[in-house]
Each structure stands twice: as structure tokens, then as C-alpha cells.
Design a protein around this motif. Structure first.
Motif, PDB file in Angstrom:
ATOM      1  N   ALA A 278      -6.568  -9.255  -3.296  1.00 46.40           N
ATOM      2  CA  ALA A 278      -6.759  -8.632  -1.987  1.00 46.40           C
ATOM      3  C   ALA A 278      -7.577  -9.531  -1.062  1.00 46.40           C
ATOM      4  CB  ALA A 278      -7.435  -7.276  -2.151  1.00 46.40           C
ATOM      5  N   ALA A 279      -8.627 -10.136  -1.592  1.00 44.23           N
ATOM      6  CA  ALA A 279      -9.471 -11.008  -0.769  1.00 44.23           C
ATOM      7  C   ALA A 279      -8.682 -12.208  -0.251  1.00 44.23           C
ATOM      8  CB  ALA A 279     -10.678 -11.476  -1.579  1.00 44.23           C
ATOM      9  N   LEU A 280      -7.841 -12.784  -1.094  1.00 42.52           N
ATOM     10  CA  LEU A 280      -6.997 -13.896  -0.654  1.00 42.52           C
ATOM     11  C   LEU A 280      -6.008 -13.454   0.423  1.00 42.52           C
ATOM     12  CD1 LEU A 280      -6.235 -15.584  -4.100  1.00 42.52           C
ATOM     13  CD2 LEU A 280      -7.562 -16.596  -2.228  1.00 42.52           C
ATOM     14  N   CYS A 281      -5.429 -12.265   0.245  1.00 44.79           N
ATOM     15  CA  CYS A 281      -4.460 -11.767   1.225  1.00 44.79           C
ATOM     16  C   CYS A 281      -5.121 -11.502   2.574  1.00 44.79           C
ATOM     17  CB  CYS A 281      -3.783 -10.497   0.704  1.00 44.79           C
ATOM     18  SG  CYS A 281      -2.564 -10.783  -0.597  1.00 44.79           S
ATOM     19  N   VAL A 282      -6.326 -10.935   2.555  1.00 42.04           N
ATOM     20  CA  VAL A 282      -7.041 -10.680   3.812  1.00 42.04           C
ATOM     21  C   VAL A 282      -7.370 -11.997   4.511  1.00 42.04           C
ATOM     22  CG1 VAL A 282      -9.178  -9.791   4.819  1.00 42.04           C
ATOM     23  CG2 VAL A 282      -7.946  -8.435   3.117  1.00 42.04           C
ATOM     24  N   ARG A 283      -7.790 -12.989   3.741  1.00 45.65           N
ATOM     25  CA  ARG A 283      -8.083 -14.306   4.345  1.00 45.65           C
ATOM     26  C   ARG A 283      -6.829 -14.918   4.949  1.00 45.65           C
ATOM     27  NH1 ARG A 283     -12.838 -18.098   2.021  1.00 45.65           N
ATOM     28  NH2 ARG A 283     -14.376 -16.448   1.627  1.00 45.65           N
ATOM     29  N   ALA A 284      -5.708 -14.736   4.281  1.00 44.24           N
ATOM     30  CA  ALA A 284      -4.469 -15.361   4.732  1.00 44.24           C
ATOM     31  C   ALA A 284      -3.854 -14.651   5.931  1.00 44.24           C
ATOM     32  CB  ALA A 284      -3.461 -15.392   3.578  1.00 44.24           C
ATOM     33  N   LEU A 285      -3.909 -13.320   5.935  1.00 38.95           N
ATOM     34  CA  LEU A 285      -3.130 -12.536   6.893  1.00 38.95           C
ATOM     35  C   LEU A 285      -3.962 -11.740   7.881  1.00 38.95           C
ATOM     36  CD1 LEU A 285      -0.588 -11.125   4.275  1.00 38.95           C
ATOM     37  CD2 LEU A 285      -0.264 -13.134   5.746  1.00 38.95           C
ATOM     38  N   GLY A 286      -5.244 -11.529   7.570  1.00 45.91           N
ATOM     39  CA  GLY A 286      -6.082 -10.696   8.415  1.00 45.91           C
ATOM     40  C   GLY A 286      -6.034  -9.241   7.975  1.00 45.91           C
ATOM     41  N   ARG A 287      -7.052  -8.483   8.352  1.00 48.96           N
ATOM     42  CA  ARG A 287      -7.203  -7.103   7.899  1.00 48.96           C
ATOM     43  C   ARG A 287      -6.008  -6.228   8.266  1.00 48.96           C
ATOM     44  NH1 ARG A 287      -8.945  -1.936   9.164  1.00 48.96           N
ATOM     45  NH2 ARG A 287     -10.417  -1.030   7.648  1.00 48.96           N
ATOM     46  N   ASP A 288      -5.457  -6.405   9.455  1.00 47.02           N
ATOM     47  CA  ASP A 288      -4.425  -5.492   9.947  1.00 47.02           C
ATOM     48  C   ASP A 288      -3.075  -5.664   9.263  1.00 47.02           C
ATOM     49  OD1 ASP A 288      -6.266  -4.436  11.685  1.00 47.02           O
ATOM     50  OD2 ASP A 288      -5.619  -5.636  13.408  1.00 47.02           O
ATOM     51  N   ARG A 289      -2.925  -6.721   8.447  1.00 43.54           N
ATOM     52  CA  ARG A 289      -1.638  -6.973   7.807  1.00 43.54           C
ATOM     53  C   ARG A 289      -1.705  -6.824   6.285  1.00 43.54           C
ATOM     54  NH1 ARG A 289       0.540 -12.560   9.565  1.00 43.54           N
ATOM     55  NH2 ARG A 289       2.475 -11.702   8.725  1.00 43.54           N
ATOM     56  N   VAL A 290      -2.794  -6.249   5.799  1.00 45.46           N
ATOM     57  CA  VAL A 290      -2.945  -6.029   4.360  1.00 45.46           C
ATOM     58  C   VAL A 290      -3.351  -4.583   4.127  1.00 45.46           C
ATOM     59  CG1 VAL A 290      -4.148  -6.717   2.255  1.00 45.46           C
ATOM     60  CG2 VAL A 290      -3.681  -8.425   4.035  1.00 45.46           C
ATOM     61  N   ILE A 291      -2.646  -3.915   3.224  1.00 44.45           N
ATOM     62  CA  ILE A 291      -2.996  -2.559   2.820  1.00 44.45           C
ATOM     63  C   ILE A 291      -3.405  -2.590   1.355  1.00 44.45           C
ATOM     64  CG2 ILE A 291      -2.225  -0.171   2.541  1.00 44.45           C
ATOM     65  CD1 ILE A 291      -0.143  -0.683   4.697  1.00 44.45           C
ATOM     66  N   GLY A 292      -4.632  -2.214   1.081  1.00 40.96           N
ATOM     67  CA  GLY A 292      -5.080  -2.040  -0.291  1.00 40.96           C
ATOM     68  C   GLY A 292      -4.945  -0.583  -0.675  1.00 40.96           C
ATOM     69  N   VAL A 293      -4.398  -0.318  -1.843  1.00 40.54           N
ATOM     70  CA  VAL A 293      -4.144   1.063  -2.250  1.00 40.54           C
ATOM     71  C   VAL A 293      -4.849   1.346  -3.570  1.00 40.54           C
ATOM     72  CG1 VAL A 293      -2.399   2.851  -2.560  1.00 40.54           C
ATOM     73  CG2 VAL A 293      -1.850   0.819  -1.199  1.00 40.54           C
ATOM     74  N   TRP A 294      -5.828   2.245  -3.532  1.00 43.74           N
ATOM     75  CA  TRP A 294      -6.512   2.720  -4.732  1.00 43.74           C
ATOM     76  C   TRP A 294      -5.693   3.885  -5.268  1.00 43.74           C
ATOM     77  CZ3 TRP A 294      -9.052   2.867  -8.925  1.00 43.74           C
ATOM     78  CH2 TRP A 294      -9.775   3.970  -9.370  1.00 43.74           C
ATOM     79  N   LEU A 295      -5.251   3.760  -6.533  1.00 46.05           N
ATOM     80  CA  LEU A 295      -4.268   4.669  -7.115  1.00 46.05           C
ATOM     81  C   LEU A 295      -4.835   5.351  -8.359  1.00 46.05           C
ATOM     82  CD1 LEU A 295      -1.478   2.051  -6.715  1.00 46.05           C
ATOM     83  CD2 LEU A 295      -1.324   4.312  -5.667  1.00 46.05           C
ATOM     84  N   PRO A 296      -5.796   6.244  -8.202  1.00 40.88           N
ATOM     85  CA  PRO A 296      -6.394   6.878  -9.378  1.00 40.88           C
ATOM     86  C   PRO A 296      -5.410   7.785 -10.106  1.00 40.88           C
ATOM     87  CG  PRO A 296      -7.119   7.988  -7.379  1.00 40.88           C
ATOM     88  CD  PRO A 296      -6.361   6.769  -6.938  1.00 40.88           C
ATOM     89  N   ALA A 297      -5.600   7.856 -11.417  1.00 42.49           N
ATOM     90  CA  ALA A 297      -4.866   8.808 -12.263  1.00 42.49           C
ATOM     91  C   ALA A 297      -5.845   9.168 -13.384  1.00 42.49           C
ATOM     92  CB  ALA A 297      -3.589   8.191 -12.813  1.00 42.49           C
ATOM     93  N   TYR A 298      -6.717  10.112 -13.097  1.00 39.49           N
ATOM     94  CA  TYR A 298      -7.814  10.470 -14.011  1.00 39.49           C
ATOM     95  C   TYR A 298      -8.664   9.240 -14.307  1.00 39.49           C
ATOM     96  CZ  TYR A 298      -4.965  14.619 -14.383  1.00 39.49           C
ATOM     97  OH  TYR A 298      -4.243  15.728 -14.064  1.00 39.49           O
ATOM     98  N   SER A 299      -8.937   8.456 -13.277  1.00 40.28           N
ATOM     99  CA  SER A 299      -9.675   7.207 -13.411  1.00 40.28           C
ATOM    100  C   SER A 299     -11.180   7.468 -13.432  1.00 40.28           C
ATOM    101  CB  SER A 299      -9.330   6.279 -12.244  1.00 40.28           C
ATOM    102  OG  SER A 299      -7.939   6.008 -12.209  1.00 40.28           O
ATOM    103  N   LEU A 300     -11.916   6.556 -14.048  1.00 39.30           N
ATOM    104  CA  LEU A 300     -13.366   6.655 -14.086  1.00 39.30           C
ATOM    105  C   LEU A 300     -13.940   6.445 -12.684  1.00 39.30           C
ATOM    106  CD1 LEU A 300     -14.114   4.593 -17.328  1.00 39.30           C
ATOM    107  CD2 LEU A 300     -14.053   7.082 -17.077  1.00 39.30           C
ATOM    108  N   ASP A 301     -15.020   7.156 -12.374  1.00 36.96           N
ATOM    109  CA  ASP A 301     -15.638   7.068 -11.051  1.00 36.96           C
ATOM    110  C   ASP A 301     -16.084   5.651 -10.712  1.00 36.96           C
ATOM    111  OD1 ASP A 301     -15.243   9.759 -10.628  1.00 36.96           O
ATOM    112  OD2 ASP A 301     -17.289  10.345 -11.173  1.00 36.96           O
ATOM    113  N   VAL A 302     -16.482   4.885 -11.738  1.00 39.53           N
ATOM    114  CA  VAL A 302     -16.970   3.529 -11.476  1.00 39.53           C
ATOM    115  C   VAL A 302     -15.907   2.686 -10.789  1.00 39.53           C
ATOM    116  CG1 VAL A 302     -16.284   2.649 -13.771  1.00 39.53           C
ATOM    117  CG2 VAL A 302     -18.109   1.511 -12.485  1.00 39.53           C
ATOM    118  N   HIS A 303     -14.642   2.907 -11.115  1.00 40.81           N
ATOM    119  CA  HIS A 303     -13.582   2.122 -10.485  1.00 40.81           C
ATOM    120  C   HIS A 303     -13.378   2.517  -9.028  1.00 40.81           C
ATOM    121  CE1 HIS A 303     -12.920   0.565 -14.404  1.00 40.81           C
ATOM    122  NE2 HIS A 303     -12.341   1.651 -14.892  1.00 40.81           N
ATOM    123  N   ALA A 304     -13.538   3.802  -8.731  1.00 43.62           N
ATOM    124  CA  ALA A 304     -13.458   4.253  -7.340  1.00 43.62           C
ATOM    125  C   ALA A 304     -14.599   3.669  -6.519  1.00 43.62           C
ATOM    126  CB  ALA A 304     -13.487   5.777  -7.280  1.00 43.62           C
TER     127      ALA A 304
END
Length: 250
Positions: free
Chosen positions: A52-78
Motif C-alpha cells: 500500500a505504501a508503495l502504491c500511494v507513493r507511485a499513484l497518490g492518495r486519490d488513486r489507491v483504495i486500501g480495504v480492511w476486510l475483517p472476518a472475526y479478525s483480532l482487534d490488533v489487526h484493525a
């Protein structure tokens, strides 16, 4: 200093050049064919953070979507996903795939029971289905987050995190990813956290693989490692060949 440590020290010296190379690669994949941007599945772990960090550097914030996809995930990952978004200025959205998992698994288990590993892989495939829906709608590409260490032993889910459109970190071992993560400003809590695919409670990469990332990366970089680790690595590499190749046909 042995060959392994020498290699990592040399990578540290040249890490800024490597960032520029990978940023240029991402721009080539997206801007070359005239596409809108990139979608990255965010796990709270180091591989998706670096991607994600590489994509933001390459394309800028407005052209990268990061998606957090929990499925009974631990809170630490959120928590770490939110820390990452703040640190690298990532446009982060959350889509809970838990309800889809809850709806699908009982239907499958009406035919045959599923063990924890299969259920975990089903989560990974639901996550990738979601990323492709977003990419399809936006005219974006999905960025793969699997590093060289994982790919070599097939430690990715076919149809899940092993499926994407381009991979800006495919040539990096886990140890090199840690160096790159620090260069890119990834939070320390992500860099130092025990690697986990978050497929079931208590799961860690090293426990499931049966060797450490140092065993694996030392082998990939120097060709040498503990004999018992080498045997296991070679075995996993052999049986996962189908994950690295296009499907055979006749």
C-alpha cells in the motif's frame, strides 16, 4: 558478518533506489494501459502495508483504495490497519466479510464438513472476491501483496491472496520487506508483529509452515539453512508448484 547478514546490510544501503524502482513499476502497470488506480487488501500485516505504501507513493492518495476486510479478525489487526492509514495517508475503507463467510460455510458443510484450514482459505477467497468487485467497478487493478518467501513455499491461498493483477514486492524476502517497511514509514507495531494470515484464531505463519522466516530467507539468499528446515522448504516448494504456474491445459 555471514552472507545472509551481508546481503541484508547491502539491501539497507540501496533501499532508496529499490523504492524508486518499485514505484516506477507500479506506475508502468497502472499508467501504461491508462487505468485509474490500485486496490490493496489491508491485513494489518507488513506485506500489505509495504504494498500500500508503495502504491500511494507511485499513484497518490486519490488513486489507491486500501480495504480492511475483517472476518472475526483480532482487534490488533484493525488497530494496525488504522495506524498504517494515518502513517502513509492511505484512503482506507472497511468491508466486513464475516456475514458472507457465515452464510456460505453452512451451505458448503451441507455437502461435506470443512476443517479450520479450509475455512480460513475460504475467508481469503471472499476477501479477494471483494477486492475484485471494487477494482471492477472503479477500473482499477488489484495489487498482490505476497512476498518472495511466501511465494517460494506456496504460503498463499490460490484464488485468494495468490490471485491479483500485479505484484510490486514479489522479489523481496520477508527480511527485506522489514527493511523496506521502515524506509516507507510503516508503523513499528506492524513491522515487529509476528506474521499471520489471520485465517483463524492464534494462527501464525511460522507455526503453520514449520520453520522460521530466518530459516527460509537464509535459504533463499544463501542457499544454506538448517537441514530439517531445508527438507521442509523443498517439500513445500515442490507441492505448491501449481500455485506459481498458469493452469495446464491440453
Amino acid at each position: 558478518m555471514d552472507k545472509f547478514q551481508e546481503h541484508l546490510a547491502n539491501y539497507q544501503i540501496h533501499v532508496k533506489e529499490d523504492v524508486e524502482k518499485r514505484v516506477a513499476f507500479i506506475r508502468e502497470q497502472i499508467d501504461g494501459p491508462g487505468l485509474g488506480g490500485a486496490v490493496v487488501g489491508i491485513s494489518g500485516g507488513i506485506d500489505s502495508a509495504v504494498t500500500a505504501a508503495l502504491c500511494v507513493r507511485a499513484l497518490g492518495r486519490d488513486r489507491v483504495i486500501g480495504v480492511w476486510l475483517p472476518a472475526y479478525s483480532l482487534d490488533v489487526h484493525a488497530v494496525d490497519s488504522r495506524k498504517l492509514a494515518e502513517a502513509i495517508d492511505l484512503n482506507l475503507v472497511t468491508i466486513d466479510v464475516g456475514p458472507a463467510f457465515d452464510a456460505l460455510v453452512p451451505v458448503i458443510e451441507g455437502v461435506l464438513p470443512l476443517d479450520d484450514k479450509t475455512k480460513g482459505n475460504t475467508k481469503a477467497r471472499l476477501r479477494m472476491t471483494t477486492l475484485y468487485a471494487i477494482a471492477n467497478q472503479k477500473g482499477y487493478l488489484v495489487a498482490d501483496t505476497c512476498n518472495l518467501s511466501e511465494v517460494h513455499v506456496g504460503y498463499m491461498t490460490k484464488g485468494g491472496d495468490g490471485l491479483a493483477d500485479f505484484n510490486p514486492v514479489a522479489s523481496l524476502t520477508k527480511h527485506e520487506m522489514r527493511i523496506l517497511a521502515s524506509e516507507l514509514g510503516v508503523p513499528d507495531s506492524i513491522i515487529t508483529k509476528p506474521p499471520s494470515a489471520d485465517l483463524w484464531e492464534g494462527q501464525t505463519d511460522e507455526q503453520e509452515m514449520g520453520f522460521t522466516y530466518e530459516d527460509l530467507d537464509r535459504y533463499l539468499i544463501t542457499g544454506e539453512t538448517r537441514p530439517e528446515a531445508k527438507e521442509r522448504i523443498d517439500y513445500l516448494h515442490r507441492i505448491s508448484e501449481h500455485k506459481r504456474n498458469l493452469m495446464p491445459g491440453i
